[in-house]
Design a protein around this motif. Structure first.
Motif, PDB file in Angstrom:
ATOM      1  N   MET A   1      55.274  27.863  29.956  1.00 57.14           N
ATOM      2  CA  MET A   1      54.020  28.159  29.286  1.00 57.14           C
ATOM      3  C   MET A   1      54.255  29.344  28.357  1.00 57.14           C
ATOM      4  N   ASP A   2      53.783  29.215  27.137  1.00 52.00           N
ATOM      5  CA  ASP A   2      53.844  30.282  26.151  1.00 52.00           C
ATOM      6  C   ASP A   2      52.731  31.280  26.469  1.00 52.00           C
ATOM      7  N   GLU A   3      53.087  32.434  27.035  1.00 49.29           N
ATOM      8  CA  GLU A   3      52.097  33.419  27.497  1.00 49.29           C
ATOM      9  C   GLU A   3      51.212  33.930  26.358  1.00 49.29           C
ATOM     10  N   ALA A   4      51.775  34.140  25.166  1.00 48.74           N
ATOM     11  CA  ALA A   4      50.977  34.639  24.036  1.00 48.74           C
ATOM     12  C   ALA A   4      49.941  33.597  23.611  1.00 48.74           C
ATOM     13  N   ALA A   5      50.351  32.340  23.531  1.00 53.14           N
ATOM     14  CA  ALA A   5      49.412  31.271  23.160  1.00 53.14           C
ATOM     15  C   ALA A   5      48.354  31.093  24.241  1.00 53.14           C
ATOM     16  N   ALA A   6      48.766  31.200  25.502  1.00 52.17           N
ATOM     17  CA  ALA A   6      47.819  31.074  26.608  1.00 52.17           C
ATOM     18  C   ALA A   6      46.801  32.211  26.578  1.00 52.17           C
ATOM     19  N   ALA A   7      47.245  33.412  26.235  1.00 49.56           N
ATOM     20  CA  ALA A   7      46.329  34.557  26.144  1.00 49.56           C
ATOM     21  C   ALA A   7      45.333  34.368  24.995  1.00 49.56           C
ATOM     22  N   ARG A   8      45.785  33.806  23.861  1.00 46.51           N
ATOM     23  CA  ARG A   8      44.868  33.527  22.737  1.00 46.51           C
ATOM     24  C   ARG A   8      43.816  32.497  23.149  1.00 46.51           C
ATOM     25  N   ALA A   9      44.246  31.439  23.818  1.00 43.50           N
ATOM     26  CA  ALA A   9      43.300  30.411  24.267  1.00 43.50           C
ATOM     27  C   ALA A   9      42.308  31.004  25.263  1.00 43.50           C
ATOM     28  N   ARG A  10      42.791  31.850  26.139  1.00 45.11           N
ATOM     29  CA  ARG A  10      41.929  32.505  27.130  1.00 45.11           C
ATOM     30  C   ARG A  10      40.846  33.337  26.443  1.00 45.11           C
ATOM     31  N   ARG A  11      41.234  34.108  25.424  1.00 41.50           N
ATOM     32  CA  ARG A  11      40.245  34.919  24.703  1.00 41.50           C
ATOM     33  C   ARG A  11      39.198  34.040  24.033  1.00 41.50           C
ATOM     34  N   GLY A  12      39.622  32.917  23.456  1.00 45.61           N
ATOM     35  CA  GLY A  12      38.681  31.994  22.822  1.00 45.61           C
ATOM     36  C   GLY A  12      37.697  31.397  23.823  1.00 45.61           C
ATOM     37  N   ILE A  13      38.197  31.017  24.978  1.00 48.13           N
ATOM     38  CA  ILE A  13      37.331  30.457  26.021  1.00 48.13           C
ATOM     39  C   ILE A  13      36.350  31.523  26.500  1.00 48.13           C
ATOM     40  N   ASN A  14      36.804  32.738  26.675  1.00 46.86           N
ATOM     41  CA  ASN A  14      35.928  33.799  27.158  1.00 46.86           C
ATOM     42  C   ASN A  14      34.860  34.190  26.137  1.00 46.86           C
ATOM     43  N   ARG A  15      35.134  33.960  24.850  1.00 45.55           N
ATOM     44  CA  ARG A  15      34.129  34.242  23.807  1.00 45.55           C
ATOM     45  C   ARG A  15      32.997  33.221  23.827  1.00 45.55           C
ATOM     46  N   ARG A  16      33.326  31.948  23.970  1.00 43.82           N
ATOM     47  CA  ARG A  16      32.282  30.923  23.843  1.00 43.82           C
ATOM     48  C   ARG A  16      32.029  30.102  25.107  1.00 43.82           C
ATOM     49  N   GLY A  17      32.712  30.445  26.176  1.00 47.70           N
ATOM     50  CA  GLY A  17      32.600  29.672  27.407  1.00 47.70           C
ATOM     51  C   GLY A  17      31.393  30.030  28.255  1.00 47.70           C
ATOM     52  N   HIS A  18      31.219  29.257  29.303  1.00 46.23           N
ATOM     53  CA  HIS A  18      30.143  29.443  30.279  1.00 46.23           C
ATOM     54  C   HIS A  18      30.767  29.709  31.640  1.00 46.23           C
ATOM     55  N   LEU A  19      30.097  30.516  32.449  1.00 50.10           N
ATOM     56  CA  LEU A  19      30.590  30.829  33.780  1.00 50.10           C
ATOM     57  C   LEU A  19      30.376  29.633  34.705  1.00 50.10           C
ATOM     58  N   ILE A  20      31.458  29.170  35.318  1.00 43.19           N
ATOM     59  CA  ILE A  20      31.386  28.074  36.278  1.00 43.19           C
ATOM     60  C   ILE A  20      32.139  28.497  37.536  1.00 43.19           C
ATOM     61  N   SER A  21      31.952  27.757  38.615  1.00 41.18           N
ATOM     62  CA  SER A  21      32.548  28.126  39.891  1.00 41.18           C
ATOM     63  C   SER A  21      33.454  27.010  40.400  1.00 41.18           C
ATOM     64  N   PHE A  22      34.688  27.357  40.690  1.00 41.89           N
ATOM     65  CA  PHE A  22      35.642  26.427  41.304  1.00 41.89           C
ATOM     66  C   PHE A  22      35.643  26.706  42.801  1.00 41.89           C
ATOM     67  N   ARG A  23      35.577  25.640  43.604  1.00 43.14           N
ATOM     68  CA  ARG A  23      35.576  25.814  45.057  1.00 43.14           C
ATOM     69  C   ARG A  23      36.520  24.814  45.713  1.00 43.14           C
ATOM     70  N   ARG A  24      37.285  25.314  46.646  1.00 39.34           N
ATOM     71  CA  ARG A  24      38.120  24.465  47.492  1.00 39.34           C
ATOM     72  C   ARG A  24      37.590  24.612  48.905  1.00 39.34           C
ATOM     73  N   MET A  25      37.295  23.473  49.510  1.00 39.30           N
ATOM     74  CA  MET A  25      36.713  23.459  50.851  1.00 39.30           C
ATOM     75  C   MET A  25      37.802  23.225  51.894  1.00 39.30           C
ATOM     76  N   THR A  26      37.510  23.621  53.135  1.00 40.92           N
ATOM     77  CA  THR A  26      38.420  23.312  54.236  1.00 40.92           C
ATOM     78  C   THR A  26      38.449  21.799  54.428  1.00 40.92           C
ATOM     79  N   LYS A  27      39.474  21.313  55.081  1.00 44.57           N
ATOM     80  CA  LYS A  27      39.622  19.866  55.254  1.00 44.57           C
ATOM     81  C   LYS A  27      39.089  19.376  56.584  1.00 44.57           C
ATOM     82  N   THR A  28      38.600  20.292  57.408  1.00 41.99           N
ATOM     83  CA  THR A  28      38.073  19.904  58.710  1.00 41.99           C
ATOM     84  C   THR A  28      36.612  20.315  58.822  1.00 41.99           C
TER      85      THR A  28
END
Length: 114
Positions: free
Chosen positions: A1-28
């Motif tokens: 992964m190109d860290e500089a390109a990933a950081a640019r994409a991250r900044r773009g997402i943080n400018r126009r993105g929406h807060l969402i929640s990722f959740r992983r549940m237990t399997k039992t």
């Protein structure tokens, strides 16, 4: 992964993105939250013209930075068993594309749900 390109994409997402929640549940039972991360992502719906097999009403496309998920402590890789909450509504992961070319270091996720 190109860290500089990933950081640019991250900044773009943080400018126009929406807060969402990722959740992983237990399997039992009883199910409990095993991991959770609240990060910004770009969330888009599909227009009726784009409906096709696998794309229906309630289907959304999400683009999220791998760096944001990693920094929030969410265990990678994502799986179809993980849930994404958008505005409090639960969606389930249908597909995960780790090779999205437009946004380096990001995942393109298709979800289904409410």
């Amino acid at each position: 992964m190109d860290e500089a390109a990933a950081a640019r994409a991250r900044r773009g997402i943080n400018r126009r993105g929406h807060l969402i929640s990722f959740r992983r549940m237990t399997k039992t039972l009883p199910l409990a939250i095993q991991s959770q991360a609240d990060v910004k992502a770009i969330v888009e719906g599909y227009s009726p013209e784009e409906f096709a097999p696998g794309i229906t009403a309630g289907t959304r496309k999400i683009i999220v930075s791998i760096l944001d998920l990693r920094d929030a402590g969410f265990p990678l890789p994502l799986t179809k068993l993980d849930n994404i909450y958008i505005g409090g509504l639960k969606t389930t992961i249908n597909t995960i594309d780790p090779d999205h070319r437009e946004y380096q270091g990001c995942l393109e996720i298709v979800t289904e749900g409410q």
